[in-house]
Design a protein around this motif. Structure first.
Motif, PDB file in Angstrom:
ATOM      1  N   ASP A 156     -50.986 -66.615  27.556  1.00 52.67           N
ATOM      2  CA  ASP A 156     -51.830 -65.651  28.270  1.00 52.67           C
ATOM      3  C   ASP A 156     -51.949 -64.340  27.503  1.00 52.67           C
ATOM      4  O   ASP A 156     -53.016 -63.723  27.469  1.00 52.67           O
ATOM      5  CB  ASP A 156     -51.242 -65.376  29.662  1.00 52.67           C
ATOM      6  N   PHE A 157     -50.862 -63.902  26.886  1.00 53.81           N
ATOM      7  CA  PHE A 157     -50.885 -62.642  26.137  1.00 53.81           C
ATOM      8  C   PHE A 157     -51.770 -62.731  24.895  1.00 53.81           C
ATOM      9  O   PHE A 157     -52.358 -61.734  24.483  1.00 53.81           O
ATOM     10  CB  PHE A 157     -49.469 -62.248  25.713  1.00 53.81           C
ATOM     11  N   THR A 158     -51.820 -63.925  24.284  1.00 55.56           N
ATOM     12  CA  THR A 158     -52.490 -64.057  22.980  1.00 55.56           C
ATOM     13  C   THR A 158     -53.880 -64.673  23.053  1.00 55.56           C
ATOM     14  O   THR A 158     -54.513 -64.856  22.010  1.00 55.56           O
ATOM     15  CB  THR A 158     -51.632 -64.911  22.034  1.00 55.56           C
ATOM     16  N   ASN A 159     -54.364 -65.021  24.255  1.00 58.09           N
ATOM     17  CA  ASN A 159     -55.720 -65.575  24.302  1.00 58.09           C
ATOM     18  C   ASN A 159     -56.752 -64.466  24.123  1.00 58.09           C
ATOM     19  O   ASN A 159     -56.420 -63.279  24.063  1.00 58.09           O
ATOM     20  CB  ASN A 159     -55.944 -66.369  25.597  1.00 58.09           C
ATOM     21  N   SER A 160     -58.013 -64.845  24.039  1.00 63.34           N
ATOM     22  CA  SER A 160     -59.053 -63.873  23.689  1.00 63.34           C
ATOM     23  C   SER A 160     -59.177 -62.744  24.701  1.00 63.34           C
ATOM     24  O   SER A 160     -59.612 -61.644  24.355  1.00 63.34           O
ATOM     25  CB  SER A 160     -60.407 -64.591  23.547  1.00 63.34           C
ATOM     26  N   GLY A 161     -58.793 -62.995  25.958  1.00 56.60           N
ATOM     27  CA  GLY A 161     -58.864 -61.946  26.973  1.00 56.60           C
ATOM     28  C   GLY A 161     -57.509 -61.430  27.390  1.00 56.60           C
ATOM     29  O   GLY A 161     -57.396 -60.769  28.433  1.00 56.60           O
ATOM     30  N   GLY A 162     -56.478 -61.724  26.622  1.00 60.28           N
ATOM     31  CA  GLY A 162     -55.112 -61.348  26.974  1.00 60.28           C
ATOM     32  C   GLY A 162     -54.814 -59.887  26.724  1.00 60.28           C
ATOM     33  O   GLY A 162     -55.641 -59.133  26.182  1.00 60.28           O
ATOM     34  N   ILE A 163     -53.583 -59.499  27.105  1.00 65.18           N
ATOM     35  CA  ILE A 163     -53.207 -58.093  27.019  1.00 65.18           C
ATOM     36  C   ILE A 163     -53.156 -57.596  25.577  1.00 65.18           C
ATOM     37  O   ILE A 163     -53.494 -56.440  25.290  1.00 65.18           O
ATOM     38  CB  ILE A 163     -51.845 -57.883  27.727  1.00 65.18           C
ATOM     39  N   ILE A 164     -52.771 -58.461  24.632  1.00 64.69           N
ATOM     40  CA  ILE A 164     -52.693 -58.040  23.233  1.00 64.69           C
ATOM     41  C   ILE A 164     -54.085 -57.785  22.675  1.00 64.69           C
ATOM     42  O   ILE A 164     -54.339 -56.759  22.026  1.00 64.69           O
ATOM     43  CB  ILE A 164     -51.941 -59.092  22.395  1.00 64.69           C
ATOM     44  N   ASN A 165     -55.001 -58.708  22.940  1.00 69.45           N
ATOM     45  CA  ASN A 165     -56.374 -58.517  22.461  1.00 69.45           C
ATOM     46  C   ASN A 165     -57.043 -57.333  23.152  1.00 69.45           C
ATOM     47  O   ASN A 165     -57.844 -56.621  22.535  1.00 69.45           O
ATOM     48  CB  ASN A 165     -57.186 -59.785  22.690  1.00 69.45           C
ATOM     49  N   THR A 177     -58.653 -54.186  21.035  1.00 69.19           N
ATOM     50  CA  THR A 177     -60.063 -53.808  21.093  1.00 69.19           C
ATOM     51  C   THR A 177     -60.234 -52.295  21.105  1.00 69.19           C
ATOM     52  O   THR A 177     -61.289 -51.780  20.709  1.00 69.19           O
ATOM     53  CB  THR A 177     -60.722 -54.413  22.345  1.00 69.19           C
ATOM     54  N   VAL A 178     -59.221 -51.563  21.539  1.00 72.29           N
ATOM     55  CA  VAL A 178     -59.282 -50.101  21.522  1.00 72.29           C
ATOM     56  C   VAL A 178     -59.408 -49.592  20.089  1.00 72.29           C
ATOM     57  O   VAL A 178     -60.048 -48.564  19.828  1.00 72.29           O
ATOM     58  CB  VAL A 178     -58.025 -49.499  22.194  1.00 72.29           C
ATOM     59  N   PHE A 179     -58.811 -50.333  19.142  1.00 70.52           N
ATOM     60  CA  PHE A 179     -58.860 -49.945  17.729  1.00 70.52           C
ATOM     61  C   PHE A 179     -60.009 -50.614  16.977  1.00 70.52           C
ATOM     62  O   PHE A 179     -60.071 -50.555  15.749  1.00 70.52           O
ATOM     63  CB  PHE A 179     -57.535 -50.298  17.053  1.00 70.52           C
ATOM     64  N   GLY A 180     -60.915 -51.249  17.711  1.00 72.92           N
ATOM     65  CA  GLY A 180     -62.100 -51.819  17.098  1.00 72.92           C
ATOM     66  C   GLY A 180     -62.004 -53.278  16.708  1.00 72.92           C
ATOM     67  O   GLY A 180     -62.942 -53.820  16.113  1.00 72.92           O
TER      68      GLY A 180
END
Length: 320
Positions: free
Chosen positions: A151-160, A164-167
């Motif tokens: 869940d953390f590493t999928n395209s909509g997870g918390i890590i992604n 996205t804040v950094f582009g």
């Protein structure tokens, strides 16, 4: 009379009981209840660790459940030759060694660092809070841990979402072969750092506090106290844990590998233990998978003996 005396055979000297037997009898008499407590442990290892070694013979046979272990045809080292000559051999050996070395390099020292940091904390409430938070992941089911990692590493997870804040664009990280090893090692640190730090914290408690007082009187800083007192004090424990880790060098946790990997990342995620799982339990090639597993065990044994030998020569600390 003289002839009779000469013909009489010499009396044999009484046999002396070996020293180790006398020591064992004396020790058993003093600690008989402790020896009785060892019986369940010895029975466990005999039943679940030594007795199954009989099944390793199928690595040298063309095993068939209908014929049994003894009735199956003997093929010698054929399965080992097939494995060493196969396309998968170098791939899974490389993946196993790389993941093991990365885990050893980053995950092994992490609990030591955490234990040193916790030891420097003076507020008990904060120390207990940190210990509780770091221990918790170890007690969570591995299935749940792997689900959280997905869940953390999928395209909509918390890590992604954070990246996205950094582009950066969101991507399914577990679909990228080049990212799997980093994800695996980081998840191992997160899951095990707190639990494995316990033994180092216990070792820190055994260091004589008068050494720190003497060092402070001499003007040693906290960093110098750690370097010259704390680390040498726990070095025997670190050495023993390192030797034990070397003995499991190739035993990369296949449960987590199987729960996280997929065919898209086999190039970097497939290891010996997961290969044995696929061949033995999914494809029913029992003899071949047993040969691969036996190779893994023998390689681990050699690493354990080599690490113990080197440790004894360098630091005089060893398992035997």
């Amino acid at each position: 009379m003289d002839k009779t005396l000469q013909a009489r055979p010499a009396k044999a000297a009484p046999q002396r009981t070996p020293d180790w037997k006398r020591r064992f009898v004396r020790d058993f008499a003093l600690n008989k209840y402790l020896y009785l407590m060892m019986i369940p442990v010895l029975a466990y290892y005999a039943v679940f660790h030594y007795a199954p070694m009989y099944g390793a013979t199928i690595a040298f046979k063309d095993y068939s459940p209908m014929k049994g272990v003894m009735g199956s045809e003997w093929v010698g080292l054929a399965h080992f030759r097939d494995f060493f000559g196969s396309f998968y051999f170098w791939r899974i050996l490389k993946n196993t060694l790389v993941i093991s070395l990365l885990t050893l390099l980053f995950e092994f020292p992490a609990p030591i660092v955490l234990a040193l940091l916790i030891n420097e904390v003076r507020r008990r409430a904060f120390k207990r809070f940190v210990q509780t938070v770091t221990y918790m992941p170890y007690f969570i089911s591995l299935v749940v841990i792997c689900g959280m990692v997905k869940d953390f590493t999928n395209s909509g997870g918390i890590i992604n979402s954070a990246l996205t804040v950094f582009g950066y664009d969101g991507l399914a990280m577990l679909q990228k072969p080049e990212l799997f090893r980093s994800i695996y090692v980081l998840s191992e640190i997160w899951q095990r750092i707190g639990w494995e730090s316990i033994i180092y914290i216990a070792a820190l408690m055994s260091i004589d506090q008068e050494q720190y007082e003497a060092a402070r009187i001499d003007g040693a800083s906290r960093l110098k106290q750690i370097w010259h007192i704390t680390l040498p004090g726990i070095m025997p424990t670190i050495t023993i844990m390192f030797i034990l880790r070397m003995g499991n060098m190739l035993n990369v946790g296949f449960e987590k590998i199987i729960l996280l990997y997929n065919p898209a990342i086999y190039d970097t995620a497939d290891v010996i233990s997961s290969f044995v799982y696929r061949k033995g339990l999914l494809e029913f090639v029992w003899s071949y998978s047993s040969a691969v597993g036996l190779f893994n065990s023998v390689f681990n044994l050699l690493l354990l003996v080599a690490a113990n030998y080197m440790s004894r020569k360098v630091s005089e600390n060893s398992l035997w």
